[in-house]
Design a protein around this motif. Structure first.
Motif, PDB file in Angstrom:
ATOM      1  N   HIS A 199       0.828  -1.207   0.000  1.00 22.52           N
ATOM      2  CA  HIS A 199       0.000   0.000   0.000  1.00 22.52           C
ATOM      3  C   HIS A 199       0.863   1.258   0.000  1.00 22.52           C
ATOM      4  O   HIS A 199       0.451   2.284  -0.487  1.00 22.52           O
ATOM      5  N   LEU A 200       2.057   1.188   0.578  1.00 18.37           N
ATOM      6  CA  LEU A 200       2.962   2.325   0.564  1.00 18.37           C
ATOM      7  C   LEU A 200       3.797   2.238  -0.704  1.00 18.37           C
ATOM      8  O   LEU A 200       4.723   1.436  -0.811  1.00 18.37           O
ATOM      9  N   GLU A 201       3.455   3.059  -1.683  1.00 16.87           N
ATOM     10  CA  GLU A 201       4.117   3.014  -2.991  1.00 16.87           C
ATOM     11  C   GLU A 201       4.633   4.403  -3.351  1.00 16.87           C
ATOM     12  O   GLU A 201       3.902   5.385  -3.281  1.00 16.87           O
ATOM     13  N   VAL A 202       5.905   4.469  -3.710  1.00 15.17           N
ATOM     14  CA  VAL A 202       6.531   5.708  -4.158  1.00 15.17           C
ATOM     15  C   VAL A 202       6.946   5.519  -5.606  1.00 15.17           C
ATOM     16  O   VAL A 202       7.706   4.593  -5.922  1.00 15.17           O
ATOM     17  N   ARG A 203       6.429   6.372  -6.493  1.00 16.72           N
ATOM     18  CA  ARG A 203       6.742   6.260  -7.915  1.00 16.72           C
ATOM     19  C   ARG A 203       7.844   7.250  -8.280  1.00 16.72           C
ATOM     20  O   ARG A 203       7.758   8.440  -7.960  1.00 16.72           O
ATOM     21  N   ILE A 204       8.856   6.754  -8.970  1.00 17.70           N
ATOM     22  CA  ILE A 204      10.005   7.571  -9.366  1.00 17.70           C
ATOM     23  C   ILE A 204      10.190   7.439 -10.872  1.00 17.70           C
ATOM     24  O   ILE A 204      10.398   6.327 -11.379  1.00 17.70           O
ATOM     25  N   ALA A 205      10.087   8.544 -11.589  1.00 16.62           N
ATOM     26  CA  ALA A 205      10.309   8.548 -13.031  1.00 16.62           C
ATOM     27  C   ALA A 205      11.809   8.622 -13.309  1.00 16.62           C
ATOM     28  O   ALA A 205      12.499   9.498 -12.782  1.00 16.62           O
ATOM     29  N   VAL A 206      12.311   7.698 -14.118  1.00 17.36           N
ATOM     30  CA  VAL A 206      13.735   7.639 -14.454  1.00 17.36           C
ATOM     31  C   VAL A 206      13.922   8.274 -15.821  1.00 17.36           C
ATOM     32  O   VAL A 206      13.457   7.742 -16.838  1.00 17.36           O
ATOM     33  N   VAL A 207      14.574   9.434 -15.864  1.00 12.83           N
ATOM     34  CA  VAL A 207      14.732  10.182 -17.109  1.00 12.83           C
ATOM     35  C   VAL A 207      16.204  10.544 -17.297  1.00 12.83           C
ATOM     36  O   VAL A 207      17.009  10.433 -16.379  1.00 12.83           O
TER      37      VAL A 207
ATOM     38  N   LEU B  64      -5.180   5.001  -9.730  1.00 10.23           N
ATOM     39  CA  LEU B  64      -6.390   5.409  -9.016  1.00 10.23           C
ATOM     40  C   LEU B  64      -6.089   6.726  -8.297  1.00 10.23           C
ATOM     41  O   LEU B  64      -5.325   6.759  -7.340  1.00 10.23           O
ATOM     42  N   LYS B  65      -6.687   7.815  -8.771  1.00  6.29           N
ATOM     43  CA  LYS B  65      -6.395   9.141  -8.236  1.00  6.29           C
ATOM     44  C   LYS B  65      -7.146   9.435  -6.949  1.00  6.29           C
ATOM     45  O   LYS B  65      -6.681  10.254  -6.140  1.00  6.29           O
ATOM     46  N   SER B  66      -8.275   8.814  -6.750  1.00  4.75           N
ATOM     47  CA  SER B  66      -9.042   9.057  -5.528  1.00  4.75           C
ATOM     48  C   SER B  66      -9.998   7.901  -5.297  1.00  4.75           C
ATOM     49  O   SER B  66     -10.310   7.134  -6.218  1.00  4.75           O
ATOM     50  N   GLY B  67     -10.467   7.770  -4.043  1.00  2.00           N
ATOM     51  CA  GLY B  67     -11.443   6.748  -3.706  1.00  2.00           C
ATOM     52  C   GLY B  67     -10.858   5.347  -3.677  1.00  2.00           C
ATOM     53  O   GLY B  67      -9.643   5.153  -3.581  1.00  2.00           O
ATOM     54  N   SER B  68     -11.729   4.368  -3.809  1.00  2.00           N
ATOM     55  CA  SER B  68     -11.322   2.966  -3.842  1.00  2.00           C
ATOM     56  C   SER B  68     -12.247   2.215  -4.797  1.00  2.00           C
ATOM     57  O   SER B  68     -13.412   2.584  -4.972  1.00  2.00           O
ATOM     58  N   ILE B  69     -11.717   1.165  -5.402  1.00  2.00           N
ATOM     59  CA  ILE B  69     -12.467   0.344  -6.355  1.00  2.00           C
ATOM     60  C   ILE B  69     -12.383  -1.104  -5.907  1.00  2.00           C
ATOM     61  O   ILE B  69     -11.289  -1.631  -5.665  1.00  2.00           O
ATOM     62  N   GLY B  70     -13.542  -1.760  -5.797  1.00  2.00           N
ATOM     63  CA  GLY B  70     -13.588  -3.160  -5.424  1.00  2.00           C
ATOM     64  C   GLY B  70     -14.154  -4.016  -6.547  1.00  2.00           C
ATOM     65  O   GLY B  70     -14.705  -3.515  -7.541  1.00  2.00           O
ATOM     66  N   VAL B  71     -14.013  -5.311  -6.400  1.00  2.00           N
ATOM     67  CA  VAL B  71     -14.545  -6.255  -7.386  1.00  2.00           C
ATOM     68  C   VAL B  71     -16.070  -6.122  -7.436  1.00  2.00           C
ATOM     69  O   VAL B  71     -16.735  -5.966  -6.402  1.00  2.00           O
TER      70      VAL B  71
ATOM     71  N   LYS C 195      -9.525  -5.110  -3.638  1.00  2.00           N
ATOM     72  CA  LYS C 195      -9.767  -3.670  -3.664  1.00  2.00           C
ATOM     73  C   LYS C 195      -8.480  -2.932  -3.985  1.00  2.00           C
ATOM     74  O   LYS C 195      -7.397  -3.339  -3.578  1.00  2.00           O
ATOM     75  N   ALA C 196      -8.614  -1.844  -4.741  1.00  2.00           N
ATOM     76  CA  ALA C 196      -7.508  -0.925  -4.994  1.00  2.00           C
ATOM     77  C   ALA C 196      -7.880   0.427  -4.397  1.00  2.00           C
ATOM     78  O   ALA C 196      -9.041   0.843  -4.461  1.00  2.00           O
ATOM     79  N   VAL C 197      -6.900   1.110  -3.811  1.00  2.00           N
ATOM     80  CA  VAL C 197      -7.167   2.385  -3.143  1.00  2.00           C
ATOM     81  C   VAL C 197      -6.370   3.495  -3.814  1.00  2.00           C
ATOM     82  O   VAL C 197      -5.477   3.236  -4.639  1.00  2.00           O
ATOM     83  N   ALA C 198      -6.707   4.718  -3.456  1.00  2.00           N
ATOM     84  CA  ALA C 198      -6.080   5.891  -4.065  1.00  2.00           C
ATOM     85  C   ALA C 198      -4.567   5.832  -3.918  1.00  2.00           C
ATOM     86  O   ALA C 198      -4.037   5.474  -2.866  1.00  2.00           O
ATOM     87  N   GLY C 199      -3.863   6.166  -5.007  1.00  2.00           N
ATOM     88  CA  GLY C 199      -2.414   6.160  -5.021  1.00  2.00           C
ATOM     89  C   GLY C 199      -1.808   4.911  -5.604  1.00  2.00           C
ATOM     90  O   GLY C 199      -0.594   4.847  -5.822  1.00  2.00           O
ATOM     91  N   GLN C 200      -2.618   3.888  -5.868  1.00  2.00           N
ATOM     92  CA  GLN C 200      -2.095   2.638  -6.395  1.00  2.00           C
ATOM     93  C   GLN C 200      -2.244   2.574  -7.910  1.00  2.00           C
ATOM     94  O   GLN C 200      -3.199   3.115  -8.475  1.00  2.00           O
ATOM     95  N   THR C 201      -1.304   1.891  -8.554  1.00  2.00           N
ATOM     96  CA  THR C 201      -1.429   1.557  -9.973  1.00  2.00           C
ATOM     97  C   THR C 201      -1.948   0.123 -10.049  1.00  2.00           C
ATOM     98  O   THR C 201      -1.400  -0.768  -9.399  1.00  2.00           O
ATOM     99  N   ALA C 202      -3.007  -0.089 -10.801  1.00  2.00           N
ATOM    100  CA  ALA C 202      -3.658  -1.395 -10.823  1.00  2.00           C
ATOM    101  C   ALA C 202      -4.118  -1.731 -12.232  1.00  2.00           C
ATOM    102  O   ALA C 202      -4.166  -0.875 -13.118  1.00  2.00           O
ATOM    103  N   ALA C 203      -4.459  -2.998 -12.420  1.00  2.00           N
ATOM    104  CA  ALA C 203      -5.037  -3.479 -13.677  1.00  2.00           C
ATOM    105  C   ALA C 203      -6.431  -4.012 -13.379  1.00  2.00           C
ATOM    106  O   ALA C 203      -6.604  -4.826 -12.460  1.00  2.00           O
ATOM    107  N   LEU C 204      -7.414  -3.544 -14.142  1.00  2.00           N
ATOM    108  CA  LEU C 204      -8.810  -3.920 -13.925  1.00  2.00           C
ATOM    109  C   LEU C 204      -9.343  -4.678 -15.139  1.00  2.00           C
ATOM    110  O   LEU C 204      -9.206  -4.205 -16.270  1.00  2.00           O
ATOM    111  N   ALA C 205      -9.947  -5.815 -14.899  1.00  2.00           N
ATOM    112  CA  ALA C 205     -10.644  -6.553 -15.963  1.00  2.00           C
ATOM    113  C   ALA C 205     -12.098  -6.097 -15.984  1.00  2.00           C
ATOM    114  O   ALA C 205     -12.772  -6.113 -14.952  1.00  2.00           O
TER     115      ALA C 205
END
Length: 580
Positions: free
Chosen positions: A166-174, A424-431, A463-473
């Motif tokens: 749940h604690l995810e830090v995204r770093i762009a490598v340029v 996911l920019k805000s909220g949460s998404i469940g199955v 469930k996916a929550v705000a701040g996470q990168t996820a794949a949804l079917a």
């Protein structure tokens, strides 16, 4: 025909402009003066008043809990941060009135310091289900009127146990082409050293033609898994396609967004910097090449988007001393220019790592690491820094809002159906949740669809929550009905696609003047499309000017969100803006 129009509007960005300085992104920002309106736009931060108000609210609640529970100083703050973020860096025995202090404020013996750390460990384990790791111990001498007193302090990392990523830090490598971006990502995520001939980058490249040419042409995401005690879980046998088991054991994830360095793929890199919502940018600079080509362009994009950056100088083992000195001089010169105003800090020891990790999110400093992927020089300090660097976005305050998921990639998986990935920019998404997908490819409407399953870092989750990168079917959605740039949002938000939007823009550089019907390519998070100016609050715009304008998309309407920062470009013209 519409696609041809869109492609026709995308300009080729040159690595080195032919008509002198002041035409690149970095040059345009560094040449701004304080008297120009555009300079004030670049200086404004990305965080809004909502985040600041949220911070004050949580500070107040933490203080209230401290008074009620009767425990040692800072206990309430630590528990609140663990609940919100999952980690917190505290000072045990701090003599200052810092919010990050914990325990007694004046510890004169090492035994008393060890006792305070043990009490913190007990509180974190019992009430926060967290582990405590001591980063460094230090002493300070206070010279009173009567005598000198030596106080003992310790910097301690408190992190939740196995947070499921749940604690995810995204770093762009340029960075520029051939500076060693993919090699550095391979070395960090595989816990190995490079052989000087590309063995590390072969572990992370996605396509065959990338391995043959050695040049990244796509956006790749690679995970560095860190335990609750700060241990790197990745090893040489780590496989991105089978990383679910390792991610499940991790308490913190560092997601490296590996971007392309060649000028031909600049629009892909710009899409990665805007659409993947990185917390920080890691600018890779080859010591033997310096700040050349697209390196300065990528730095300028990060500055325009207000993404805090740190710098990794690679290939220091093969760089002649005089070339290395020139590279460092040019980097320091850019960082000290009026449009940037960052304090360069050479990271040489653990004290520098602590200073940079605490202050990087303020976007006022520029840490510089000297590394070699072949000899391993400087990699330990970089790993310590990545272990301590905090999240920049206040995701916790957005979890209670309505769900809003932006799509940056689409797939057709045999036996599963249509799959979309994004953030996911805000909220949460469940199955089985029902959301609106749009703007539709055919009529630009938002149509309901249900989520069949969710994958997070190749793990099946409920469930996916705000701040996470996820794949949804998605259920009953064909592949040709989805595209990059769409969004999945709650029906309560009543989303609508817009042909036009108003924005507060600043022109960084332009050769002549900008009038009505001016056209440029907009990079606004996941949106990448040509647009033209149909209205403006002044007659014309020049370099350094700022104005309110109305853009109209040329190909299709988009889901534009108020308050989003974006960039636009057309030939040598560069500008930044904020949707209002």
């Amino acid at each position: 025909m519409a696609m041809a129009m869109a492609k026709g509007k995308e300009p080729m960005v040159r690595a080195e402009e032919e008509e002198g300085e002041g035409t690149g992104w970095a040059d345009a920002i560094t040449n701004l003066s304080e008297e120009q309106p555009a300079a004030s736009f670049c200086a404004s931060g990305r965080r809004g008043t909502e985040d600041e108000a949220g911070k004050e609210k949580w500070k107040g609640e933490a203080g209230k809990e401290r008074l009620e529970d009767g425990e040692e100083r800072g206990t309430g703050f630590v528990l609140i941060e663990l609940h919100k973020v999952g980690e917190v860096l505290v000072e045990v025995g701090s003599t200052s009135s810092s919010t990050h202090g914990w325990g007694p404020s004046a510890i004169e013996t090492e035994e008393e310091l060890e006792g305070a750390i043990e009490r913190l460990r007990e509180v974190a384990s019992r009430r926060g289900k967290a582990d405590v790791s001591v980063i460094r111990r230090r002493t300070t001498v206070v010279d009173d009127a009567e005598a000198k007193t030596r106080y003992h302090m310790a910097d301690v990392e408190v992190r939740r146990q196995q947070g499921g990523g749940h604690l995810e830090v995204r770093i762009a490598v340029v960075g520029n082409v051939d500076s060693g971006k993919s090699t550095m990502v391979g070395v960090l995520t595989r816990s190995m050293l490079d052989d000087g001939r590309g063995s590390a980058r072969e572990k992370v490249l996605k396509f065959t033609h990338e391995a043959q040419t050695g040049r990244t042409s796509s956006i790749g995401q690679h995970n560095l898994c860190i335990s609750s005690t700060g241990e790197i879980l990745n090893d040489s046998s780590f496989r991105q396609t089978q990383c679910g088991d390792v991610v499940a054991k991790a308490s913190k994830l560092i997601t490296f967004v590996d971007l392309a360095g060649h000028e031909k793929y600049f629009k892909t890199t710009a899409f990665g910097l805007t659409g993947n919502l990185p917390d920080y940018a890691m600018l890779i600079i080859g010591a033997n090449h310096g700040l050349i080509g697209m390196c300065k362009e990528h730095l300028g994009i990060a500055l325009a988007l207000k993404i805090p950056s740190f710098f990794v100088i690679t290939k220091v083992d093969i760089c002649p001393e005089h070339v290395f000195e020139n590279t460092m001089k040019s980097l320091h010169a850019i960082l000290k220019k009026p449009g940037v105003k960052k304090i360069p800090i050479m990271v040489r020891n653990q004290d520098d790592v602590m200073t940079c990790a605490r202050n990087l999110s303020s976007d006022t400093i520029a840490p510089i690491f000297l590394t070699s992927s072949v000899t391993g020089e400087g990699l330990d300090l970089l790993r310590q820094f990545l272990n301590l660097v905090p999240q920049r976005y206040e995701w916790f305050s957005k979890m209670s809002k309505e769900p809003e998921f932006i799509i940056d990639e689409t797939f057709a998986v045999p036996g599963v159906g249509t799959v979309v990935s994004g953030t996911l920019k805000s909220g949460s998404i469940g199955v089985n949740d029902t959301l609106l997908l749009g703007p539709d490819v055919a009529d630009s409407s938002f149509k309901p669809t249900s989520v069949k399953s969710i994958h997070y870092k190749r793990m099946v989750v409920d469930k996916a929550v705000a701040g996470q990168t996820a794949a949804l079917a998605l259920k009953k959605v064909k592949r040709n009905q989805v595209r990059k740039g769409q969004a999945l949002v709650s029906s309560r938000l009543q989303p609508k696609a817009a042909w036009e939007f108003d924005a507060d823009i600043a022109i960084l550089t332009h050769s002549t003047t900008i009038h009505l019907k001016y056209q440029a390519v907009i990079h606004c998070e996941i949106i990448r499309q040509a647009a033209k100016v149909v209205a403006m609050d002044c007659e014309k715009l020049r370099s350094g000017d700022r104005a309110i304008v109305r853009f109209r998309f040329l190909v299709r309407p988009e889901y534009v969100i108020r308050g989003t920062r974006f960039i636009f470009r057309e030939g040598k013209t560069k500008g930044i803006g904020m949707v209002i």
